[in-house]
Each structure stands twice: as C-alpha cells, then as structure tokens.
Design an enzyme around this catalytic site. Structure first.
Site, PDB file in Angstrom:
ATOM      1  CG  ASP A  39     -10.008  12.965  67.418  1.00 29.50           C
ATOM      2  OD1 ASP A  39     -10.876  13.273  68.240  1.00 29.50           O
ATOM      3  OD2 ASP A  39     -10.213  12.225  66.431  1.00 29.50           O
ATOM      4  CE  LYS A  61      -9.143   5.973  73.522  1.00 34.36           C
ATOM      5  NZ  LYS A  61      -8.458   4.740  73.147  1.00 34.36           N
ATOM      6  CG  MET A 174      -6.305   1.350  67.079  1.00 33.69           C
ATOM      7  SD  MET A 174      -8.030   1.723  66.801  1.00 33.69           S
ATOM      8  CE  MET A 174      -8.223   1.308  65.086  1.00 33.69           C
TER       9      MET A 174
HETATM   10  C1  SAM Z   1      -8.320   5.280  65.862  1.00 34.33           C
HETATM   11  S1  SAM Z   1      -6.996   4.873  64.801  1.00 34.33           S
HETATM   12  C2  SAM Z   1      -6.999   6.287  63.765  1.00 34.33           C
HETATM   13  C3  SAM Z   1      -6.234   6.106  62.480  1.00 34.33           C
HETATM   14  C4  SAM Z   1      -6.231   7.344  61.620  1.00 34.33           C
HETATM   15  N1  SAM Z   1      -7.547   7.669  61.160  1.00 34.33           N
HETATM   16  C5  SAM Z   1      -5.294   7.245  60.436  1.00 34.33           C
HETATM   17  O1  SAM Z   1      -5.748   7.221  59.274  1.00 34.33           O
HETATM   18  O2  SAM Z   1      -4.073   7.252  60.650  1.00 34.33           O
HETATM   19  C6  SAM Z   1      -5.646   5.190  65.897  1.00 34.33           C
HETATM   20  C7  SAM Z   1      -4.465   4.263  65.633  1.00 34.33           C
HETATM   21  O3  SAM Z   1      -3.748   4.706  64.486  1.00 34.33           O
HETATM   22  C8  SAM Z   1      -2.373   4.439  64.661  1.00 34.33           C
HETATM   23  N2  SAM Z   1      -1.633   5.722  64.610  1.00 34.33           N
HETATM   24  C9  SAM Z   1      -2.162   6.932  64.354  1.00 34.33           C
HETATM   25  N3  SAM Z   1      -1.199   7.873  64.316  1.00 34.33           N
HETATM   26  C10 SAM Z   1      -0.039   7.224  64.547  1.00 34.33           C
HETATM   27  C11 SAM Z   1       1.319   7.636  64.615  1.00 34.33           C
HETATM   28  N4  SAM Z   1       1.676   8.902  64.427  1.00 34.33           N
HETATM   29  N5  SAM Z   1       2.268   6.699  64.856  1.00 34.33           N
HETATM   30  C12 SAM Z   1       1.930   5.408  65.031  1.00 34.33           C
HETATM   31  N6  SAM Z   1       0.662   4.965  64.975  1.00 34.33           N
HETATM   32  C13 SAM Z   1      -0.301   5.852  64.724  1.00 34.33           C
HETATM   33  C14 SAM Z   1      -2.210   3.743  65.995  1.00 34.33           C
HETATM   34  O4  SAM Z   1      -2.292   2.350  65.772  1.00 34.33           O
HETATM   35  C15 SAM Z   1      -3.422   4.253  66.737  1.00 34.33           C
HETATM   36  O5  SAM Z   1      -3.771   3.396  67.802  1.00 34.33           O
END
Ligand code: SAM
Length: 269
Positions: A39, A61, A174
């Site tokens: 991803d 994406k 998100m």
């Molecule tokens: C589809 S969710 C996936 C979450 C992921 N499975 C996790 O446990 O971190 C994606 C969202 O996670 C958050 N996110 C993931 N990585 C991030 C990062 N390095 N910094 C800030 N937000 C993050 C954001 O809100 C993003 O839109």
C-alpha cells in the site's frame, strides 16, 4: 513458484511509516516472499527485506486515486498465491485497524489458501507517541478511543459524538475531511478549550504537526495546509506531552489563545 512454497498469503502490518517500526516477524515474512502487494502507507524501504527476485506490486492510492479496487486486490492476492506461492500483503500500520485485513483473509481462505496475520504497530498509537503524547496517563486520561472520521458510506462516524461526550482521549483517523463537523461536536460539549494535535505523516521525515485547542485547530490546519494522511488527537494528554508542553504553557502565560502562537508548526528535528 519455488518448489517448496505452497500457496499462502501473509498479511503483514508495515507500521506507521518509520521503517524501523516493522516487527521482526514481519521482516521474516518479507524475506520468504515470492510476491509482495503493498500500500501507499507502507514505507517502500521495507521492500529491501524481500528477496530481489520477489515480484513487488503497488496497489495503493496515487494522487488520492486508488490504482486498484479492493476487489482487484483480493483477486490479485489469490491469483498470485496460486501462481507464485508465498504472497505478502504489506499494509500500513496494523492490518486489522481500519485496514480491511479481515475482509481479505475471508476472501483468500474461501479459496482454500492458508493465511497468516502479522500484526503491525498502528499509527493510532505510534504517531502520537512520537510526539510525546501518552494516550492514557495517570490522573489525566483513563482510556482512549480510536475512531474513523469517515465511514464506508463516506459519512461522519456517529461514534464521534459519543466519544466527544466521554472523558477519553479521542484519536481520529481519516478525519481531515470532516474536521469542521468534528470540531462542532466537541464545541457542543463545551470542549472548545480542549487541546488538539494534528499530526501528518507521523514517524517519517516528512512529519508535520499543528497544535492548538478545539476552537482554533481549523485555522491552524488551513493556514498550514495540513492534510492527509493525518491523525487527530483530542484530549488533555496533548497538553501533557513533554514535547508540546511548552507551547501550551506559553499560551497560558500570555493569557490569550493567540493564533500567532497556535499557528506554530513543529517540524521534526
Ligand atoms: C486506512 S487507515 C489505515 C490505518 C492503519 N491500518 C494503521 O493501523 O495505522 C489510513 C489512515 O491512518 C492514518 N495514518 C496512517 N499512517 C499515518 C501516519 N504515518 N501519520 C498520520 N496518520 C497516519 C491517517 O488518518 C490515514 O488516513
């Protein structure tokens, strides 16, 4: 397919961004992969753990647009497992935290293919932690909620209103596109002065953070163009972070919630 590798899919949590936050088990799974589907939120440096011969397929994406639908990804996982053997599905953070990992497992298993899950360090905990924010803290916060801002129907999660009524630390993933509605829900609970941190690209070299309170956070986000991927942390624990404390103390000493102070962006050292 190598002779020994029977069809199998391992879902591996890639961690929040810092490549050193991959687990040892995740690195071992990558080292035995024939194919990797990864991803956008999985750090590409992690592909170095895989053999050079392994096929690496990006399924995230690009410029906000999915290169593959979830159905495409499911089909690719199954097809590659039958064709090549061990497939590693590398997903940002933890595959079971807003990661659709369980859906992928159900689909893959329906073809009689074995699956394994290697949990990852979720951004919901690690991103605040890198900014010194302790989601629970003695005498400050007894619990934390991790919520999605946007549901599968693209609506604001109804749970946010309930979370806003609680005394818990609230962590929203998100949620950037729904920030205005989120702010209103907290204001409705007279929580305009509760500290908020918004952290973009947490744990990476591109990390940016905006800090303020519920009443000022939208202005901070707009003026500093903070955007996805970002995490919203709302709660008194933000004020207690050893890294952010001085900002709130300065605010208090100047006895005003001056936007100029709140507009400060803390780039990572
Ligand atoms: C589809 S969710 C996936 C979450 C992921 N499975 C996790 O446990 O971190 C994606 C969202 O996670 C958050 N996110 C993931 N990585 C991030 C990062 N390095 N910094 C800030 N937000 C993050 C954001 O809100 C993003 O839109």
């Amino acid at each position: 397919m190598s002779v020994f590798n029977k069809p199998k899919v391992t879902l591996v949590g890639a961690g929040p961004g810092d490549p050193d936050l991959l687990t040892i088990k995740g690195a071992k799974a990558l080292a035995s992969a024939d194919v990797i589907l990864y991803d956008a939120l999985a750090n590409k440096e992690l592909l170095d753990y895989a053999p050079k011969r392994a096929k690496k397929i990006f399924v995230g994406k690009r410029k906000g647009i999915h290169t593959c639908s979830q159905d495409d990804i499911n089909e690719m996982l199954v097809a590659n497992a039958f064709e090549h053997g061990h497939v590693v599905r590398l997903k940002g953070g933890d595959p079971f935290i807003f990661g659709r990992g369980s859906e992928e497992i159900v689909f893959i298993e329906s073809y009689g293919i074995d699956t394994e899950l290697v949990p990852g360090i979720s951004s919901s905990m690690a991103v605040p932690a890198y900014q010194g924010i302790s989601l629970t803290q003695r005498k400050v916060s007894e619990s934390f909620w991790v919520l999605t801002g946007t549901t599968s129907q693209k609506k604001l999660s109804a749970d946010i209103e309930i979370a806003a009524k609680s005394s818990a630390t609230v962590v929203i993933l998100m949620g950037m596109g729904k920030l205005h509605q989120i702010v209103r829900l907290f204001q409705d609970q007279n929580k305009g002065e509760v500290p908020v941190a918004i952290i973009q690209n947490g744990t990476t070299d591109n990390e940016r953070i905006g800090v303020g309170v519920v009443d000022t956070i939208e202005e901070i986000v707009n003026d500093n163009q903070l955007s996805n991927p970002a995490i919203i942390v709302i709660g008194e624990v933000v004020r207690h972070s050893h890294k952010l404390k001085s900002i709130y103390e300065e605010m208090k000493n100047s006895n005003q919630s001056s936007p100029s102070l709140l507009l400060e962006i803390h780039d990572m050292e």
